[in-house]
Each structure stands twice: as structure tokens, then as C-alpha cells.
Write a protein that holds these residues in place. Structure first.
Motif, PDB file in Angstrom:
ATOM      1  N   ARG A 216      10.848  14.518   5.290  1.00 19.05           N
ATOM      2  CA  ARG A 216      10.524  15.925   5.559  1.00 19.05           C
ATOM      3  C   ARG A 216       9.116  16.131   6.080  1.00 19.05           C
ATOM      4  N   THR A 217       8.181  15.280   5.683  1.00 22.03           N
ATOM      5  CA  THR A 217       6.776  15.584   5.950  1.00 22.03           C
ATOM      6  C   THR A 217       6.077  14.597   6.875  1.00 22.03           C
ATOM      7  N   ARG A 218       6.663  13.427   7.100  1.00 18.11           N
ATOM      8  CA  ARG A 218       6.011  12.413   7.924  1.00 18.11           C
ATOM      9  C   ARG A 218       6.897  12.028   9.103  1.00 18.11           C
ATOM     10  N   ARG A 219       6.340  11.209   9.965  1.00 15.49           N
ATOM     11  CA  ARG A 219       7.133  10.745  11.108  1.00 15.49           C
ATOM     12  C   ARG A 219       8.016   9.577  10.752  1.00 15.49           C
ATOM     13  N   HIS A 220       7.638   8.807   9.733  1.00 13.81           N
ATOM     14  CA  HIS A 220       8.413   7.612   9.416  1.00 13.81           C
ATOM     15  C   HIS A 220       8.575   7.460   7.912  1.00 13.81           C
ATOM     16  N   LEU A 221       9.570   6.681   7.530  1.00 20.49           N
ATOM     17  CA  LEU A 221       9.827   6.380   6.123  1.00 20.49           C
ATOM     18  C   LEU A 221       8.844   5.301   5.660  1.00 20.49           C
ATOM     19  N   PRO A 222       8.810   5.000   4.354  1.00 24.00           N
ATOM     20  CA  PRO A 222       7.866   3.981   3.877  1.00 24.00           C
ATOM     21  C   PRO A 222       7.991   2.680   4.669  1.00 24.00           C
ATOM     22  N   PRO A 223       6.890   2.108   5.121  1.00 26.89           N
ATOM     23  CA  PRO A 223       6.940   0.864   5.893  1.00 26.89           C
ATOM     24  C   PRO A 223       7.592  -0.267   5.098  1.00 26.89           C
ATOM     25  N   LEU A 224       8.308  -1.121   5.813  1.00 25.79           N
ATOM     26  CA  LEU A 224       9.001  -2.252   5.205  1.00 25.79           C
ATOM     27  C   LEU A 224       8.513  -3.546   5.843  1.00 25.79           C
TER      28      LEU A 224
ATOM     29  N   ARG B 268       3.743  18.495  -2.270  1.00 25.06           N
ATOM     30  CA  ARG B 268       4.732  17.812  -1.426  1.00 25.06           C
ATOM     31  C   ARG B 268       4.167  16.505  -0.903  1.00 25.06           C
ATOM     32  N   MET B 269       2.880  16.510  -0.508  1.00 25.77           N
ATOM     33  CA  MET B 269       2.278  15.282  -0.008  1.00 25.77           C
ATOM     34  C   MET B 269       2.149  14.251  -1.127  1.00 25.77           C
ATOM     35  N   ILE B 270       1.802  14.694  -2.337  1.00 20.15           N
ATOM     36  CA  ILE B 270       1.747  13.774  -3.475  1.00 20.15           C
ATOM     37  C   ILE B 270       3.123  13.147  -3.706  1.00 20.15           C
ATOM     38  N   ALA B 271       4.185  13.944  -3.531  1.00 19.00           N
ATOM     39  CA  ALA B 271       5.544  13.450  -3.749  1.00 19.00           C
ATOM     40  C   ALA B 271       5.933  12.397  -2.726  1.00 19.00           C
ATOM     41  N   THR B 272       5.301  12.419  -1.530  1.00 17.32           N
ATOM     42  CA  THR B 272       5.607  11.376  -0.555  1.00 17.32           C
ATOM     43  C   THR B 272       4.912  10.070  -0.906  1.00 17.32           C
ATOM     44  N   MET B 273       3.822  10.145  -1.682  1.00 20.33           N
ATOM     45  CA  MET B 273       3.033   8.948  -1.973  1.00 20.33           C
ATOM     46  C   MET B 273       3.391   8.292  -3.294  1.00 20.33           C
ATOM     47  N   TYR B 274       3.957   9.061  -4.230  1.00 25.30           N
ATOM     48  CA  TYR B 274       4.183   8.531  -5.574  1.00 25.30           C
ATOM     49  C   TYR B 274       5.596   8.888  -6.043  1.00 25.30           C
ATOM     50  N   PRO B 275       6.107   8.170  -7.044  1.00 26.71           N
ATOM     51  CA  PRO B 275       7.494   8.386  -7.500  1.00 26.71           C
ATOM     52  C   PRO B 275       7.626   9.616  -8.391  1.00 26.71           C
ATOM     53  N   VAL B 276       7.482  10.787  -7.807  1.00 24.28           N
ATOM     54  CA  VAL B 276       7.561  12.031  -8.555  1.00 24.28           C
ATOM     55  C   VAL B 276       8.040  13.131  -7.615  1.00 24.28           C
ATOM     56  N   ARG B 277       8.779  14.064  -8.144  1.00 28.98           N
ATOM     57  CA  ARG B 277       9.247  15.197  -7.347  1.00 28.98           C
ATOM     58  C   ARG B 277       8.157  16.264  -7.300  1.00 28.98           C
ATOM     59  N   GLU B 278       8.085  16.964  -6.183  1.00 31.68           N
ATOM     60  CA  GLU B 278       7.031  17.957  -6.042  1.00 31.68           C
ATOM     61  C   GLU B 278       7.201  19.136  -7.002  1.00 31.68           C
ATOM     62  N   ASP B 279       8.422  19.377  -7.491  1.00 34.90           N
ATOM     63  CA  ASP B 279       8.644  20.492  -8.416  1.00 34.90           C
ATOM     64  C   ASP B 279       8.574  20.051  -9.883  1.00 34.90           C
TER      65      ASP B 279
ATOM     66  N   SER C 238       0.807  -1.220   0.000  1.00 35.51           N
ATOM     67  CA  SER C 238       0.000   0.000   0.000  1.00 35.51           C
ATOM     68  C   SER C 238       0.838   1.267   0.000  1.00 35.51           C
ATOM     69  N   GLN C 239       2.124   1.161   0.370  1.00 30.88           N
ATOM     70  CA  GLN C 239       3.017   2.328   0.361  1.00 30.88           C
ATOM     71  C   GLN C 239       4.199   2.112  -0.581  1.00 30.88           C
ATOM     72  N   HIS C 240       3.994   1.315  -1.620  1.00 31.83           N
ATOM     73  CA  HIS C 240       5.095   0.933  -2.498  1.00 31.83           C
ATOM     74  C   HIS C 240       5.756   2.149  -3.140  1.00 31.83           C
ATOM     75  N   TRP C 241       4.973   3.179  -3.454  1.00 31.12           N
ATOM     76  CA  TRP C 241       5.521   4.321  -4.184  1.00 31.12           C
ATOM     77  C   TRP C 241       5.988   5.457  -3.278  1.00 31.12           C
ATOM     78  N   TRP C 242       5.812   5.311  -2.001  1.00 34.24           N
ATOM     79  CA  TRP C 242       6.193   6.411  -1.121  1.00 34.24           C
ATOM     80  C   TRP C 242       7.662   6.778  -1.332  1.00 34.24           C
ATOM     81  N   ASN C 243       7.930   8.062  -1.339  1.00 34.92           N
ATOM     82  CA  ASN C 243       9.280   8.579  -1.561  1.00 34.92           C
ATOM     83  C   ASN C 243       9.977   8.771  -0.212  1.00 34.92           C
TER      84      ASN C 243
END
Length: 283
Positions: free
Chosen positions: A34-42, A223-234, A23-28
Motif C-alpha cells: 500500500r505504501t511503497r513501490r516494492h515488497l520486502p527485498p529478497l 502506517r509506515m511503522i507497520a511496513t517496517m515492523y511486524p505490527v498492524r498500524e491499528d 535490514s528489511q527482515h520485519w517489513w510487512n
């Protein structure tokens, strides 16, 4: 672990065979840092162990966005099976348990919270003056009073030394709110984020405020989209990933929400959740 070591640790676990949860496969990882408390779950290759590497205890919007640097100096270190392990000190652990349950989850993470705290209260090294000082600094006094009152309700032998200045406020915690909050710990699973969204809209005073939670859900920041998918916010491609998010909402979130809303329990939880948050906010 310290933020400046979290990405290296994440890579080391990945190199060792851990894989991301589906469910978090694409998280950056970089944006999550920068925006969450933890990195993508493993999870381990067998799937039997799930891991979250946390770089902070609290969400960036809490505690002024910065954590107390003294937290690292307060860590308790013990040797276990020949390894030097570090733990949160009891005061920090107690505050984290409360903030995580009351403010982050609105008690949708289950009743184990109460037994965890009841056990922690037996720890003789628990520094109560430090705990109340940290709670005051973070603006979490109301949540602490509510959770500790719940513990007292379900564990009558629990002893909690309230500061004299807070005794009157502790007595004003409504008994029916304690019962409603305990009920929330046993609520509907799988759709609590949807119910919190509706509760947030319900408690808002103006139409603009009512629509804000819905707007934030449908149109999150780049920025939040960039945490969920493989894309830079800019990147211009970030807008294409909004389409992916909306598609998932239409195919998964909306049908789930509509099905949940048909349950009488959902209406009760929405009312309880709205009242809880209003009380935490000082209402």
C-alpha cells in the motif's frame, strides 16, 4: 507486476527458498504493497541474487498517487530462451530511469544512469512524443530536462528531440548545476539519506518547514511503522515499535550522521542537494 498478483509472487519466491534481506527482515508485505513501490527485498539462499518485487514504478505521492493503466498495454513482449518476457516500452523505461534517479534518489544511485540512458537513446522505437506527454502529466519536465542535458554534456553525439515549447527551458538549465549534479552521482555512500534530510531542512523557508523533515524521520506515521515492523498500524503495540526505531536511530543513524558531518565533502553535498531539489521544485 500487477499489484493484485504481487503478494502471491512474493509467497511463491519465499516458498522456493528466497529469504528477506536482514535490514528489511520485519517489513510487512501487505503494508508495503500500500505504501511503497516494492515488497520486502529478497535474496536467494546463496545470497548471490537479490530481488525486489515492484508493484508500481513511482512512489504513491508521485503522479497523483496513481499510475497510468495504459503502462501495462504498452509493455514490449519478446521470447527469450523459450520464455515469454515483458519489458517496459522505451518511453516508460526512459521516464522511470529519470524519475528514479532525480526525484527518488537525488542522484545518489550512481553515474550508471547516464550510460543506461545513452544506450536507450539508440533504440529506434523510442516514442518521444509519448515520453514528453508522460513527463508533463507527472510533473517531471524539469527533471527530464536536467538529466537529458547531463547526457548531452557527457555524450556529445547524443541526439534528443526536444519539443519546440521546451527548447528555451532546456537552454536555461544552468551549466554549474549540471556539474554539481554530476558530482552528486559520485558522492558519499552510506549516508545519503542523512544528507538529504539536512538539505531538506536547509532549503525550507520557515522554521516549521525546516523541522518537518526531521519530524517525519523521527515520528513516521503508524502506517509506515507497520511496513517496517511486524505490527498492524491499528494495534496499540505499534507504539512499542517506535521505541525500537528510536533505538536504532540512536545506535546507528545518529553516530553515522555525526561522523559524516565531519567530512568536508558532506557540506558540499548538502549544498548541492539543496540546490538540486530547489531547482526541481521550480526555484
Amino acid at each position: 507486476m500487477p499489484p493484485d498478483r504481487a503478494l502471491a509472487a512474493f509467497q511463491a519466491l519465499s516458498d522456493g527458498g528466497c529469504v528477506r534481506a536482514a535490514s528489511q527482515h520485519w517489513w510487512n508485505p501487505e503494508d508495503c504493497l500500500r505504501t511503497r513501490r516494492h515488497l520486502p527485498p529478497l535474496r536467494t539462499p546463496s545470497g548471490s541474487v537479490h530481488l525486489e518485487l515492484h508493484s508500481r514504478l513511482y512512489l504513491p505521492r508521485q503522479a497523483g498517487g496513481e499510475e497510468d493503466p495504459a503502462l501495462w498495454r504498452r509493455l514490449v513482449r519478446k521470447t527469450v530462451a523459450g520464455h515469454d518476457l515483458a519489458f517496459l516500452c522505451p518511453a516508460d523505461l526512459l521516464l522511470h530511469l529519470i524519475v528514479h534517479a532525480a526525484y527518488d534518489h537525488h542522484f545518489d544511485n550512481g553515474p550508471l544512469l547516464l550510460t543506461d540512458i545513452e544506450g536507450l537513446l539508440r533504440e529506434p522505437s523510442l516514442d518521444w512524443p509519448l515520453f514528453w506527454e508522460l513527463a508533463e502529466a507527472g510533473g517531471w519536465i524539469r527533471g527530464c530536462l536536467l538529466v537529458l542535458a547531463m547526457v548531452e554534456r557527457h555524450f556529445p553525439d547524443a541526439t534528443i528531440p526536444y519539443p519546440a515549447a521546451l527548447l528555451a527551458e532546456r537552454q536555461r538549465v544552468p551549466a554549474d548545476l549540471l556539474a554539481a549534479t554530476a558530482s552528486l552521482t559520485l558522492g558519499l555512500s552510506g549516508a545519503r539519506s542523512d544528507l538529504r534530510l539536512v538539505a531538506g531542512m536547509k532549503r525550507a523557508a520557515t522554521m516549521r518547514d525546516k523541522l518537518k523533515p526531521l519530524r517525519d524521520s523521527v515520528f513516521p506515521s503508524k502506517r509506515m511503522i507497520a511496513t517496517m515492523y511486524p505490527v498492524r498500524e491499528d494495534s496499540a503495540a505499534v507504539y512499542l515499535w517506535y521505541l525500537v526505531k528510536w533505538g536504532r536511530m540512536a545506535m546507528i543513524s545518529l553516530p553515522r550522521f555525526l561522523a559524516t558531518r565531519q567530512k568536508a565533502r558532506a557540506t558540499l553535498e548538502i549544498d548541492q542537494g539543496a540546490r538540486l531539489v530547489a531547482w526541481l521544485d521550480g526555484g
